[in-house]
Design an enzyme around this catalytic site. Structure first.
Site, short mmCIF file in Angstrom:
data_model
loop_
_atom_site.label_atom_id
_atom_site.label_comp_id
_atom_site.label_asym_id
_atom_site.label_seq_id
_atom_site.Cartn_x
_atom_site.Cartn_y
_atom_site.Cartn_z
CG ASP A 1 -10.99 -8.04 6.54
OD1 ASP A 1 -10.72 -7.37 7.56
OD2 ASP A 1 -11.39 -7.51 5.48
CG ASP B 1 0.45 -20.21 0.20
OD1 ASP B 1 1.30 -19.89 1.05
OD2 ASP B 1 0.75 -20.78 -0.88
CE1 TYR C 1 -3.03 -3.02 0.35
CE2 TYR C 1 -3.85 -2.11 2.39
CZ TYR C 1 -3.92 -3.06 1.40
OH TYR C 1 -4.88 -4.04 1.46
CE LYS D 1 3.11 -17.74 -2.39
NZ LYS D 1 2.86 -19.15 -2.01
CG ASP E 1 -6.47 -5.12 4.60
OD1 ASP E 1 -7.35 -5.19 5.47
OD2 ASP E 1 -6.58 -4.43 3.57
#
Length: 384
Positions: free
Chosen positions: A256, A228, A142, A195, A252
């Site tokens: 959630d 993952d 971001y 990752k 983020d």
């Protein structure tokens, strides 16, 4: 008589249900101030910055707006997002326009399983689950670096580049924050999420910094998990989690997922922290503006009220913060639940029930009420 402690709070209700849930949170803060017997005062200034304000003025934050915010002890934020404004315009125009210049680099998102709330996880029925997602909040995916070009070539020929930025300083400070937080929890463990098998530059830098920093915390258990695999772990082995630290995008998404597993995004609280306190920190529920239910009076205020508890932690009022959290738990345990958690209580009814639970617990506490003198731990900002 003037209050012993007075705090200036900047309220930005924003869009959609933001105003409804922020109002609920302010009612709880009013109750805390009243129950303190005059020891506490929350001076709230509302800023009408929203998508409606943007459509009228061409910007979300007016000239000098950030300087006004900077005079406050904390910012209480509702939501931003409107069908009339593209999401990337509203996000960058308001929320990120505050978090980035105020260097609110640590985003804390507790994953809380409330009593009386049915989780889609069967494991939650017989295993105590409680973890915190620590999100790097200033760079990563971001950072806003990149652009679009070559549209002059014609339809279908434009190119868009979005660059993820990872700095050694940015990685180290959020990783150290996660380790410091882990030391305050019952299970001292940090799970680092990347990752790095596919993103061989920025994520490998993160891994290298994590390996170096963990040597300074021999008392804290660690693990490195690909994002993952961590998504699967949230579902299959959540009991192994305590503090999960990840980049802006990964945290983020994972936070959630965690809130959904706890029952609903409506209960998710967060804190955008400038731990050095050079700037005010900002506290917000993470459920978004929910335009589909705006004005119906059914928004779940728990995320906003729990965010107010995180704000109390940050202001050095941990006992009051714990009292608010206990009131939320007492309310859900009694079966008073909002629609998104399978109950029938509307926003007003649920807020009143939490305030009443707060009053009842305060009455049962020692006469002097919550301990006003107790100093918050070094990582009290995290609301652990």
């Amino acid at each position: 008589m003037a209050a012993q402690q007075s705090f200036a709070i900047a309220s930005i209700p924003g869009d959609g249900i933001g105003g409804e849930v922020i109002d609920a949170g302010l009612q709880v803060l009013d109750a805390v101030a009243e129950l303190s017997g005059g020891a506490l005062e929350f001076r709230v200034t509302e800023f009408p910055w929203s998508s409606a304000y943007y459509r009228e003025h061409g910007r979300y934050i007016p000239e000098g707006g950030l300087e006004e915010l900077r005079r406050h002890d904390a910012i209480y934020f509702g939501a931003v997002g409107s069908p009339e404004v593209p999401d990337h315009v509203s996000l960058w125009g308001l929320r990120l326009a505050i978090t980035q210049p105020f260097d609110q680099w640590a985003n804390i998102r507790p994953v809380t399983f409330l009593p009386g709330v049915t989780s889609p996880l069967r494991k939650a029925d017989d295993v105590e689950l409680d973890w915190i997602v620590v999100r790097e909040n200033s760079e990563g995916e971001y950072a806003g670096l990149g652009g679009r070009n070559l549209s002059g070539r014609g339809p279908g020929e434009e190119v868009a580049v979005q660059t993820s930025l990872h700095t050694e300083k940015g990685c180290e400070r959020i990783i150290r924050f996660a380790f410091d937080l882990a030391r305050t929890r019952q299970v001292a463990k940090v799970s680092s999420v990347t990752k790095s098998n596919a993103q061989q530059h920025g994520m490998v830098l993160w891994d290298e910094v994590f390996a170096r920093v963990k040597e300074d915390y021999p008392d804290v258990e660690t693990e490195r998990v690909l994002v993952d695999a961590m998504s699967a772990k949230f579902v299959l082995h959540p009991e192994q989690l305590s503090v999960v630290v990840a980049s802006n995008l990964h945290a983020d998404i994972l936070s959630d997922l965690g809130s959904a597993l706890a029952g609903s995004l409506g209960i998710a609280a967060s804190a955008n922290l400038n731990p050095e306190r050079r700037f005010p920190s900002m506290f917000e529920p993470v459920h978004g503006s929910a335009p589909d239910i705006t004005g119906r009076g059914i928004a779940n205020p728990i995320g906003a009220i729990a965010s107010a508890a995180l704000m109390l932690d940050h202001l050095g009022l941990p006992a009051e913060a714990d009292a608010v959290r206990a009131a939320i738990e007492a309310t859900t345990a009694s079966g008073i639940l909002p629609l998104d958690l399978g109950g029938q209580a509307d926003t007003r009814q649920l807020t009143q029930a939490i305030v009443e639970a707060l009053r009842n617990s305060w009455t049962e506490a020692p006469a002097e009420g919550p301990d006003q003198s107790s100093a918050p731990p070094a990582t009290a900002e995290a609301g652990s």
